[in-house]
Structures are given as C-alpha cells and as structure tokens.
Design an enzyme around this catalytic site. Structure first.
Site, mmCIF file in Angstrom:
data_model
loop_
_atom_site.group_PDB
_atom_site.id
_atom_site.type_symbol
_atom_site.label_atom_id
_atom_site.label_comp_id
_atom_site.label_asym_id
_atom_site.label_seq_id
_atom_site.Cartn_x
_atom_site.Cartn_y
_atom_site.Cartn_z
ATOM 1 C CG ASP A 99 -2.267 0.500 1.028
ATOM 2 O OD1 ASP A 99 -2.378 1.591 0.440
ATOM 3 O OD2 ASP A 99 -3.228 -0.188 1.427
ATOM 4 C CG ASP A 201 -4.585 5.499 1.010
ATOM 5 O OD1 ASP A 201 -5.498 4.681 1.193
ATOM 6 O OD2 ASP A 201 -4.481 6.563 1.647
ATOM 7 C CD GLU A 256 -8.988 4.439 -1.465
ATOM 8 O OE1 GLU A 256 -9.853 4.050 -0.680
ATOM 9 O OE2 GLU A 256 -8.031 5.164 -1.096
ATOM 10 C CG HIS A 329 -8.838 -1.446 4.744
ATOM 11 N ND1 HIS A 329 -8.689 -1.563 3.378
ATOM 12 C CD2 HIS A 329 -8.428 -0.201 5.067
ATOM 13 C CE1 HIS A 329 -8.187 -0.427 2.899
ATOM 14 N NE2 HIS A 329 -8.028 0.414 3.896
ATOM 15 C CG ASP A 330 -11.289 1.813 3.622
ATOM 16 O OD1 ASP A 330 -10.786 1.885 4.766
ATOM 17 O OD2 ASP A 330 -10.684 2.179 2.595
HETATM 18 C C1 GLC Z 1 -8.026 5.126 2.032
HETATM 19 C C2 GLC Z 1 -7.832 3.906 2.892
HETATM 20 C C3 GLC Z 1 -8.481 4.167 4.219
HETATM 21 C C4 GLC Z 1 -7.811 5.351 4.867
HETATM 22 C C5 GLC Z 1 -7.815 6.570 3.946
HETATM 23 C C6 GLC Z 1 -6.831 7.592 4.402
HETATM 24 O O1 GLC Z 1 -9.360 5.356 1.749
HETATM 25 O O2 GLC Z 1 -8.321 2.766 2.265
HETATM 26 O O3 GLC Z 1 -8.410 3.057 5.073
HETATM 27 O O4 GLC Z 1 -8.452 5.669 6.059
HETATM 28 O O5 GLC Z 1 -7.441 6.235 2.623
HETATM 29 O O6 GLC Z 1 -5.521 7.132 4.191
#
Ligand code: GLC
Ligand code: CA
Length: 558
Positions: A99, A201, A256, A329-330
């Site tokens: 990540d 991310d 993402e 995980h979100d």
């Molecule tokens: C992304 C991650 C999430 C995190 C956010 C800030 O959305 O998947 O878990 O809280 O970024 O880094």
C-alpha cells in the site's frame, strides 16, 4: 480484443495485517502469522497479496498514517521477516503489492517534525503550511474527512497545516518536486527488494487546487472536495512516477479513487500512451445501501448495485481494466449488507459469483472467503476506527440519540471488517493464543477457516473453485458482458461471451421465490451448469424458480 497482461489474469487477496494472524503471541497480527498462512493463501487460487500498510505508524488510522516508509511496524516484524514473506510468496507464485500512502504522512514522520521547526526548514514546504485569515480562522473552509476542519493551527509558527484526513495525517505538498523525488525513492526501495507493485491510497487526492480556494458551496463534512479530487496535476505526477520509476520494473499499480465515474477512471487507466495506472478502485457499487458514506444508510436497492456494476463493465470494456471487489478494510462485511446473515452460506456464494465472473481483476478481502459477517459492538466506546468516531460525533451533533448512533455504527463501521480473522473454533478463533488487540466475532466456533477447508460445500471452497474456473477459462477474463433483466429488484443476471462460448450467471438477491426464464437462444441444461449453491438444480420449461439467494452459473456453446 483485450491486450493480455499478467495483472489482468490474476486475482488478489487483501491482508489487513493487524487482524490477520498473530504469529508471536502478543495479540496482534503480524508477518510471522502471514508467513505461516502462505500455503493457505495460495490454496485460494489467488495470484497475489495486497498488504494494507505494514509500515511504522502511530495508528491514528491504523497504518494509513505512516511515520517511516522504508521499514516495518515493530508490531508486524521487521524487514527480515518481510523478505521471508516476500520470497515465500514468490515461491508459491504469489505476487506481493504494498500500500503506497503518499497523499499524507503521519504527523510523527520526521519530515513533518522537521517542517514544524521553522519556515526556513528545508522540510517546511513538504506540507501545506499557510497563514490563517485572522485569529482562529483557517486559510480556507475545507472540511477534513475524518475530524472537523481540514486545518490545524501551530502556535509557534503561527501557521496552519492542511489535513484532508485526521489531524495526525498532514497532506504532503506534491507540487514540491522534492516530495515527488521522495515518492520515487520509496517506490524504488520496495521494487528493488522484489515487491511487484502498489495499491495507491487516495491517489486522486494528491494534487490541490492552486491557491487553495475556499469552496462556495458547503457539503456536509466534505466542503472543498472539488479542490483536491482528480485535478489535472494528478495525471502529471503519476506520469512522472511512471516515466522515472515504474517503467523500469515489471510491476503493476492500482489506484484508489473515491467518487469516480468510468470516464474519469479512463483518464488514468485507458490503454495507450497516457495510461498512468493499471486499474482504479471505484466506490459506485458500494453505495447500493447508502449515500456516499456507509453511514448515510438507505435500504439496499439491487438496481442501484446493478447499474454501477454494468456501467463500469460496459464503459471500461476494451479500453481500461476494472478492479473488482465487494469487501475491503473500509467497508462492513458484504453478506451483512447485500446478502443475508440468515442465508449466510447461500448468499455468501451468490455474492461471490455476482462479481468474480465479471471482467476485471478480483480482490478478495481476508475473511470474505469464509463468509465472515458484521460484529456489532455493544457501546460506541468499543469502536476503534477514527472514521467511525468522527461519523458518530457528527451524527450526535445533528441530534441523533446515542442509541441510534450506536445502531448506525453497528451497521456501517469499518471495524466490522477489522475484527480478528477466524481461523478455527479454538481459543480466540485461532487468531492468537493471548487476548487479541480487538474483538473476535463470537460466531467463530461456527464460522472459521478450519471447518470449511475440507467441506466441498463451504463458501471457502466456492471461492477456490470459482477462482480456479477463472484461471482455466479465458471467457471470464476476456469475454464481453451483457446484462439481462436490468430492472429486476430480485435478480442480477449477466452473461459473458468469448470465442463461441457463453457464461450465464444468475444471482438472486432475495429469499423469495422468483421465476427465471432463460433469455432467447439460451438452453439451460444440467450438463451446462458449472456452479450453483443448492443441490438438485431442476430446469422446468427452460427456467426455474429461485430458492433463497440462489445462484447458478451455466457455461455452454453459443
Ligand atoms: C483510504 C484507505 C483508508 C484510509 C484513507 C486515508 O481510503 O483505504 O483506510 O483511512 O485512505 O488514508
Ligand atoms: Ca503478534
């Protein structure tokens, strides 16, 4: 025709390390634990592992606030065990993806600590430090997504710093070429070690609008978003990373991108000279029971889910590659959201079939493969996730009662996906010999890996078989996509076709019986059925009446 590439053919398993497996008996998941489970991961018929952040972190956002990009969190191990995991994964044909969190660092990262020391400190310009508009008035009106306003004041400097997420996650100033060189060095560090790529991310946030203007329109807890989402500079930065680093390695990247349309995703991933990422993780299909965030809940609507699925399948086809997922995980566990806890096994397999046979690279999140479900906690204080706490605070400030907010959190919290992995019916679900850092769902005696390993009818073995089928049959990877019955609120039916073959996937999203009639030109025969989640698959007049959350997959000559 789709250009072939290894990343299109792979499937990926996501590990959120803290809750995966405790190898050294301190109650926290770690890399020794991962090492001990490599055979298990390979047995799922996936081809890679994406690790949520393994780096040192004060854990304000559990690893997404990084204080050292070139090392491993002592809770998880060190670089030696990481290399062992990396080699062990490679030996088993599993690629490894890290990540890459470079929109922000932790406020405990040495760069930020330095940046605070003075306006002439060489690191000052690594972040967005700005003068306020007066006492107690930040430089602009942007909200942070995790806690109140997006600016935090520093008395000694008499300046504010920008944080789109928590106060402990200051945003990096990517406009500074030195910051971009740092990112490239981080990428090289891991790629040179043998890592195969990155999940990037919130990569669509890394550029901020010139002058950081205040937003005219206020959005609840998201004011200013348009000034840091998908700005043209993001492309420039990513093109630079690609040109200077990624092009020198046989690696892959998935970005993402929250709140994104396929047309925007294509601006990053479209095959051709302007491609800067291999895939984009989008959120559209995660909003079938909510509005933007999991906290703004609405009743589940199948047509919303299907619209999102089909839009991405159609608009990306032949142009760019999809990232497919239902859990990470979100988000809360998908059976608890789109399926049925009562028909857990049936709906777990049905949901798997609803996305694994689409075109794209599937991601499977730890525990999803055994049908783990949400874990409602009994008080708000037990929640650990910063986003949950923020949303709870906002909901309370809007006048919702504690009880109502707890109910919301129980359904919507990211912590639902972060409980300890259920390995067996042993102590703490086999996750750890000591008291784990977070809860284990009390259903572990029933729902666990061990009990499903050798059960041909388990959800686990459905994932294995479906992923093996995907490996063996290029139709799943390269075929085109047609949806039937788009208006149905009960059935999701899609077809893939490739080189004279067809694959028809029928998924019922209800426990009620629904009559399904095969589309014109399709004959449902027993021999053609390759998957189902019930025994005795009668076909009557070229159709059938569904049982609760029934799923069938037919593969035949067109
Ligand atoms: C992304 C991650 C999430 C995190 C956010 C800030 O959305 O998947 O878990 O809280 O970024 O880094
Ligand atoms: Ca441990």
């Amino acid at each position: 025709m789709e250009k072939k590439s290894w990343y299109k053919e792979m499937a990926v398993y996501q590990i959120w390390p803290r809750s995966f497996c405790d190898g050294n008996g301190d109650g926290i998941g770690d890399l020794w634990g991962v090492y001990s489970k490599l055979d298990y991961i390979a047995s799922l018929n996936v081809d890679g592992i994406w690790f949520s952040p393994l780096y040192p972190s004060p854990n304000s956002d559990y690893g997404y606030d990084i204080s050292d990009y070139r090392s491993i969190h002592p809770d998880y191990g060190d670089l030696d065990i990481f290399k062992k995991v990396l080699d062990g994964a490679h030996e088993r044909g599993l690629r490894v993806f890290m990540d890459l969190v470079v929109n922000h660092t932790s406020d405990e990262h040495p760069w930020f600590v330095e940046s605070k020391k003075g306006k002439d400190n060489p690191y000052h310009d690594y972040y967005y430090w700005r003068k306020g508009k007066g006492k107690n008035s930040p430089p602009n009106n942007w909200d942070s997504l995790f806690e109140g306003r997006a600016w935090e004041y520093d008395k000694d400097l008499d300046e504010w710093y920008l944080h789109v997420f928590s106060k402990k996650q200051p945003d990096l100033n990517m406009a500074n070429p030195k910051v971009r060189e740092e990112v490239k060095e981080i990428m090289r560090f891991w790629l040179d070690m043998g890592v195969d790529g990155f999940r990037e991310d919130v990569i669509t946030y890394i550029a901020k609008a010139e002058g950081l203007p205040s937003a005219k329109v206020k959005l609840p807890a998201a004011t200013g978003m348009q000034y840091y989402t998908n700005l043209p500079k993001v492309h420039d930065y990513l093109a630079e990373f690609k040109r200077d680093v990624l092009d020198f390695y046989d690696c892959f990247t998935v970005g993402e991108g929250p709140r994104m349309e396929p047309s925007v995703a294509l601006s990053y991933v479209k095959e051709g000279p302007d491609k800067v990422l291999d895939m984009m993780i989008n959120f559209a299909h995660m909003e079938a029971d909510c509005f933007i965030t999991d906290f703004l809940q609405r009743p589940f609507k199948l047509t919303k889910l299907k619209k999102a699925f089909t839009k991405w399948q159609k608009e990306m086809y032949g142009k760019g590659w999809n990232a497919l997922y239902l859990e990470n995980h979100d988000h809360p566990r998908v059976i608890s959201r789109y399926g049925s806890e009562k028909y857990r096994v049936e709906s777990g397999k049905m949901l798997a079939a609803s996305y694994l046979f689409q075109q794209g690279t599937p991601f499977v999140y730890q525990g999803q493969e055994i049908g783990m479900i949400n874990t409602p906690l009994s008080s708000l204080d037990e929640y650990k996730d910063i986003m949950t706490k923020n949303n709870a605070r906002i909901a309370r400030s809007l006048g919702l009662s504690k009880k109502t907010v707890l109910k919301l959190a129980q359904k919507a919290s990211r912590d639902n996906a972060r409980t300890c992995m259920q390995w067996s019916d042993g102590k703490n679900g086999g996750f750890s010999e000591t008291q784990p850092w977070f809860v284990v769902n009390p259903n572990y005696p029933e729902i666990n890996v061990e009990s499903q390993l050798d059960d041909p009818k388990s959800i686990l073995n459905f994932y294995r078989d479906a992923l093996q089928f995907r490996r063996d049959n290029p139709i799943v990877i390269y075929g085109d996509y047609t949806e039937y019955l788009p208006k149905s609120e009960q059935l999701y039916v899609y077809e893939r076709s490739y080189k004279g073959k067809k694959l028809l996937v029928i998924c019922s999203f209800t426990e009620k019986p629904v009559r399904f009639d095969a589309p014109d030109g399709v004959t449902l025969s027993e021999q053609a059925q390759v998957f189902g989640n019930y025994d005795a698959n009668f076909v009557i007049s070229n159709g059938f009446t569904t049982r609760p959350y029934e799923m069938r997959v037919y593969y035949f000559d067109a």
